[in-house]
Enzyme design. Structure first.
Site, PDB file in Angstrom:
ATOM      1  N   LYS A 105      -0.643  -4.580   9.002  1.00 31.91           N
ATOM      2  CA  LYS A 105       0.718  -4.258   8.548  1.00 31.91           C
ATOM      3  C   LYS A 105       1.399  -3.457   9.653  1.00 31.91           C
ATOM      4  O   LYS A 105       0.844  -2.448  10.105  1.00 31.91           O
ATOM      5  CB  LYS A 105       0.645  -3.458   7.246  1.00 31.91           C
ATOM      6  CG  LYS A 105       2.005  -3.086   6.671  1.00 31.91           C
ATOM      7  CD  LYS A 105       1.856  -2.623   5.225  1.00 31.91           C
ATOM      8  CE  LYS A 105       3.160  -2.198   4.598  1.00 31.91           C
ATOM      9  NZ  LYS A 105       3.549  -0.839   4.985  1.00 31.91           N
ATOM     10  N   PRO A 148       0.852  -1.193   0.000  1.00 35.07           N
ATOM     11  CA  PRO A 148       0.000   0.000   0.000  1.00 35.07           C
ATOM     12  C   PRO A 148       0.887   1.242   0.000  1.00 35.07           C
ATOM     13  O   PRO A 148       1.833   1.310   0.786  1.00 35.07           O
ATOM     14  CB  PRO A 148      -0.760  -0.114   1.337  1.00 35.07           C
ATOM     15  CG  PRO A 148       0.082  -1.001   2.194  1.00 35.07           C
ATOM     16  CD  PRO A 148       0.856  -1.901   1.274  1.00 35.07           C
ATOM     17  N   MET A 149       0.607   2.190  -0.885  1.00 31.60           N
ATOM     18  CA  MET A 149       1.402   3.432  -0.894  1.00 31.60           C
ATOM     19  C   MET A 149       0.499   4.622  -1.219  1.00 31.60           C
ATOM     20  O   MET A 149      -0.118   4.673  -2.294  1.00 31.60           O
ATOM     21  CB  MET A 149       2.547   3.340  -1.913  1.00 31.60           C
ATOM     22  CG  MET A 149       3.680   2.429  -1.463  1.00 31.60           C
ATOM     23  SD  MET A 149       5.079   2.469  -2.584  1.00 31.60           S
ATOM     24  CE  MET A 149       4.478   1.479  -3.929  1.00 31.60           C
ATOM     25  N   ALA A 150       0.462   5.559  -0.262  1.00 28.56           N
ATOM     26  CA  ALA A 150      -0.357   6.751  -0.427  1.00 28.56           C
ATOM     27  C   ALA A 150       0.094   7.522  -1.660  1.00 28.56           C
ATOM     28  O   ALA A 150       1.298   7.665  -1.910  1.00 28.56           O
ATOM     29  CB  ALA A 150      -0.227   7.628   0.820  1.00 28.56           C
ATOM     30  N   ASN A 172       8.496  -7.281   4.238  1.00 29.93           N
ATOM     31  CA  ASN A 172       8.506  -6.047   3.460  1.00 29.93           C
ATOM     32  C   ASN A 172       9.694  -5.165   3.866  1.00 29.93           C
ATOM     33  O   ASN A 172      10.058  -5.116   5.028  1.00 29.93           O
ATOM     34  CB  ASN A 172       7.179  -5.294   3.703  1.00 29.93           C
ATOM     35  CG  ASN A 172       7.175  -3.878   3.170  1.00 29.93           C
ATOM     36  OD1 ASN A 172       6.976  -2.931   3.921  1.00 29.93           O
ATOM     37  ND2 ASN A 172       7.403  -3.728   1.879  1.00 29.93           N
ATOM     38  N   GLY A 173      10.239  -4.501   2.848  1.00 30.54           N
ATOM     39  CA  GLY A 173      11.303  -3.535   3.088  1.00 30.54           C
ATOM     40  C   GLY A 173      12.519  -3.827   2.245  1.00 30.54           C
ATOM     41  O   GLY A 173      13.116  -4.899   2.330  1.00 30.54           O
ATOM     42  N   CYS A 180       2.234   3.286   9.740  1.00 34.88           N
ATOM     43  CA  CYS A 180       2.597   4.567   9.118  1.00 34.88           C
ATOM     44  C   CYS A 180       3.279   5.487  10.140  1.00 34.88           C
ATOM     45  O   CYS A 180       2.737   5.726  11.223  1.00 34.88           O
ATOM     46  CB  CYS A 180       1.359   5.245   8.534  1.00 34.88           C
ATOM     47  SG  CYS A 180       1.799   6.803   7.742  1.00 34.88           S
ATOM     48  N   GLY A 227       7.376  -2.254  -2.436  1.00 37.59           N
ATOM     49  CA  GLY A 227       6.841  -0.899  -2.445  1.00 37.59           C
ATOM     50  C   GLY A 227       7.555  -0.007  -3.444  1.00 37.59           C
ATOM     51  O   GLY A 227       7.236  -0.004  -4.649  1.00 37.59           O
ATOM     52  N   ARG A 228       8.581   0.727  -2.957  1.00 36.92           N
ATOM     53  CA  ARG A 228       9.184   1.789  -3.764  1.00 36.92           C
ATOM     54  C   ARG A 228       9.746   1.323  -5.098  1.00 36.92           C
ATOM     55  O   ARG A 228       9.732   2.070  -6.066  1.00 36.92           O
ATOM     56  CB  ARG A 228      10.273   2.497  -2.936  1.00 36.92           C
ATOM     57  CG  ARG A 228       9.694   3.343  -1.822  1.00 36.92           C
ATOM     58  CD  ARG A 228      10.737   3.716  -0.815  1.00 36.92           C
ATOM     59  NE  ARG A 228      11.224   2.527  -0.131  1.00 36.92           N
ATOM     60  CZ  ARG A 228      12.272   2.500   0.671  1.00 36.92           C
ATOM     61  NH1 ARG A 228      12.963   3.601   0.881  1.00 36.92           N
ATOM     62  NH2 ARG A 228      12.641   1.384   1.263  1.00 36.92           N
TER      63      ARG A 228
HETATM   64  C1  LIG Z   1       5.088   7.038  -1.132  1.00 34.22           C
HETATM   65  C2  LIG Z   1       4.820   5.996  -0.086  1.00 34.22           C
HETATM   66  C3  LIG Z   1       3.563   5.881   0.450  1.00 34.22           C
HETATM   67  C4  LIG Z   1       3.299   4.897   1.414  1.00 34.22           C
HETATM   68  N1  LIG Z   1       2.031   4.762   1.892  1.00 34.22           N
HETATM   69  C5  LIG Z   1       1.721   3.727   2.721  1.00 34.22           C
HETATM   70  C6  LIG Z   1       0.381   3.458   3.089  1.00 34.22           C
HETATM   71  O1  LIG Z   1      -0.563   4.127   2.654  1.00 34.22           O
HETATM   72  N2  LIG Z   1       0.161   2.408   3.949  1.00 34.22           N
HETATM   73  C7  LIG Z   1       1.181   1.620   4.430  1.00 34.22           C
HETATM   74  O2  LIG Z   1       0.934   0.688   5.181  1.00 34.22           O
HETATM   75  N3  LIG Z   1       2.455   1.853   4.059  1.00 34.22           N
HETATM   76  C8  LIG Z   1       2.741   2.862   3.213  1.00 34.22           C
HETATM   77  N4  LIG Z   1       4.030   3.035   2.778  1.00 34.22           N
HETATM   78  C9  LIG Z   1       5.059   2.075   3.192  1.00 34.22           C
HETATM   79  C10 LIG Z   1       5.170   0.925   2.166  1.00 34.22           C
HETATM   80  O3  LIG Z   1       3.974   0.189   2.119  1.00 34.22           O
HETATM   81  C11 LIG Z   1       6.334  -0.011   2.533  1.00 34.22           C
HETATM   82  O4  LIG Z   1       6.060  -0.555   3.798  1.00 34.22           O
HETATM   83  C12 LIG Z   1       7.677   0.693   2.571  1.00 34.22           C
HETATM   84  O5  LIG Z   1       7.837   1.554   1.463  1.00 34.22           O
HETATM   85  C13 LIG Z   1       8.830  -0.310   2.614  1.00 34.22           C
HETATM   86  O6  LIG Z   1       8.804  -1.132   1.467  1.00 34.22           O
HETATM   87  P1  LIG Z   1       9.814  -0.862   0.216  1.00 34.22           P
HETATM   88  O7  LIG Z   1      11.209  -0.831   0.784  1.00 34.22           O
HETATM   89  O8  LIG Z   1       9.574  -2.010  -0.705  1.00 34.22           O
HETATM   90  O9  LIG Z   1       9.447   0.453  -0.345  1.00 34.22           O
HETATM   91  C14 LIG Z   1       4.325   4.027   1.845  1.00 34.22           C
HETATM   92  C15 LIG Z   1       5.604   4.167   1.304  1.00 34.22           C
HETATM   93  C16 LIG Z   1       5.853   5.126   0.340  1.00 34.22           C
HETATM   94  C17 LIG Z   1       7.240   5.231  -0.245  1.00 34.22           C
END
Ligand SMILES: Cc1cc2nc3c(=O)[nH]c(=O)nc-3n(C[C@H](O)[C@H](O)[C@H](O)COP(=O)(O)O)c2cc1C
Length: 329
Positions: free
Chosen positions: A140, A16-18, A199-200, A101, A223-224
């Site tokens: 999460k 999930p990513m806002a 995740n991460g 978050c 995510g990213r």
């Molecule tokens: C732009 C952005 C928005 C995010 N929004 C949410 C969100 O709405 N809910 C959530 O649980 N995590 C959110 N995250 C966290 C990601 O879901 C994820 O846990 C985090 O980016 C680590 O994973 P990654 O290293 O693969 O990016 C967000 C991360 C980013 C970069």
């Protein structure tokens, strides 16, 4: 694998990513092999107060199934009531609860990762939501420095009725700095019976292979690395299957994906919700000469012009540089 009664083909999930995981972007990731997608976090309060504009971002279509809608809030009753509305209106396969978050605006309100300091509140939220909805409920979390405390929280989430848990191996204070520590997911996986999703910092096939082998988790959440590069799901699954990199003309791939993204945004009527310039910039990251094109993109709102700029970039630079730009997010 299964989450509750929901069968999921594969184990690579879109995080999930806002402002990123709108239905159009989720569909694009699905097309590239994401097996489960998550909406951006939606405020339970907004849902309850009929803020349809916010809630509609969680809207989805049959073809996206299975997908999860994520909610955040600080009151069990509000989140549970919002979950019922979301379930009725959008038929998600899963409702995910945000206990991770780190954004100030949520933390000050006692939502997101602030709840990690109140495990009994987490228990109340999970069990109240589980009682109210038919679909599986998942959670999460981020981690705490104290391993014992985070293991207790994970057990609490399972006992309260959750069907799966995602572990982002960073603390609230870390935000996105430092490395995700996958030791937490590994220990939680050893303790719990429900599926655990790691995740991460999963950016490519190599990191995915390392995390799945190290943690023994049931699934991985990306995510990213997917921002501007939904094709990463195809690349990762190819690597996990064959041990080899998927040969790709990445510039052309990004351009095609961006055009498809625009088509899907129009199809879902989401153009006005999305900052297309910001998204287009992500699609050019890692491309040689991309900086120049990003400057051009920031000066226009016209999708046609943005596509032309990206086309000119591909014409000049068919090869990609590394993806390292993503790691600094
Ligand atoms: C732009 C952005 C928005 C995010 N929004 C949410 C969100 O709405 N809910 C959530 O649980 N995590 C959110 N995250 C966290 C990601 O879901 C994820 O846990 C985090 O980016 C680590 O994973 P990654 O290293 O693969 O990016 C967000 C991360 C980013 C970069």
């Amino acid at each position: 694998m299964k989450i509750g009664n929901i069968k999921i083909d594969g184990y690579l999930f879109l995080a999930p990513m806002a402002d990123v995981t709108n239905p159009a972007f989720r569909m694009l990731c699905k097309k590239h092999g994401a097996s489960l997608t998550y909406s951006e976090m939606i405020s339970a309060d907004a849902v309850i107060h009929g803020n349809i504009r916010t809630a509609d971002r969680g809207l989805s279509s049959e073809e996206e199934k299975p997908f999860a809608i994520q909610l955040f809030g600080n009151s069990a009753a509000t989140i549970a009531n919002a979950s019922v509305i979301i379930e009725e209106r959008y038929s998600p396969d899963i409702i995910d609860l945000n206990f991770g978050c780190p954004a100030n605006v949520l933390v000050k309100d006692g939502s997101g990762s602030a709840l990690l300091y109140f495990p009994e509140k987490i228990r109340e939220i999970v069990s109240t939501v589980c009682k109210k909805v038919e679909v599986p409920v998942t959670a999460k979390i981020r981690v705490l420095h104290d391993m014992k405390k985070i293991l207790d929280i994970a057990r609490t989430i399972e006992e309260a009725g959750a069907s799966a848990i995602t572990v982002h191996g960073r603390t609230q204070a870390q935000q996105y700095a430092g490395k995700a520590e996958h030791e937490y997911a590994r220990k939680i996986k050893n303790e719990l019976s429900i599926p655990v999703i790691a995740n991460g910092d999963i950016f490519d096939g190599c990191s995915a292979k390392h995390v799945i082998e190290y943690t023994g988790c049931d699934a991985l959440m990306v995510g990213r690395a997917s921002m501007g590069n939904p094709h990463v799901f195809r690349e990762i699954s190819h690597f996990l299957r064959t041990g080899e990199q998927l040969p790709t003309n990445e510039c052309t791939q990004r351009l095609e994906d961006f055009k498809e993204y625009v088509r899907l945004l129009e199809l879902y009527g989401l153009e006005e919700y999305v900052d297309i310039r910001m998204h287009a910039q992500w699609f050019t990251r890692g491309i040689k000469g991309g900086r120049h094109v990003r400057q051009g993109i920031s000066g226009t709102r016209e999708i046609k012009t943005i596509v032309q700029l990206m086309e000119s970039l591909c014409a000049q630079s068919p090869d990609m540089a590394t993806n390292n730009d993503f790691h600094g997010n």
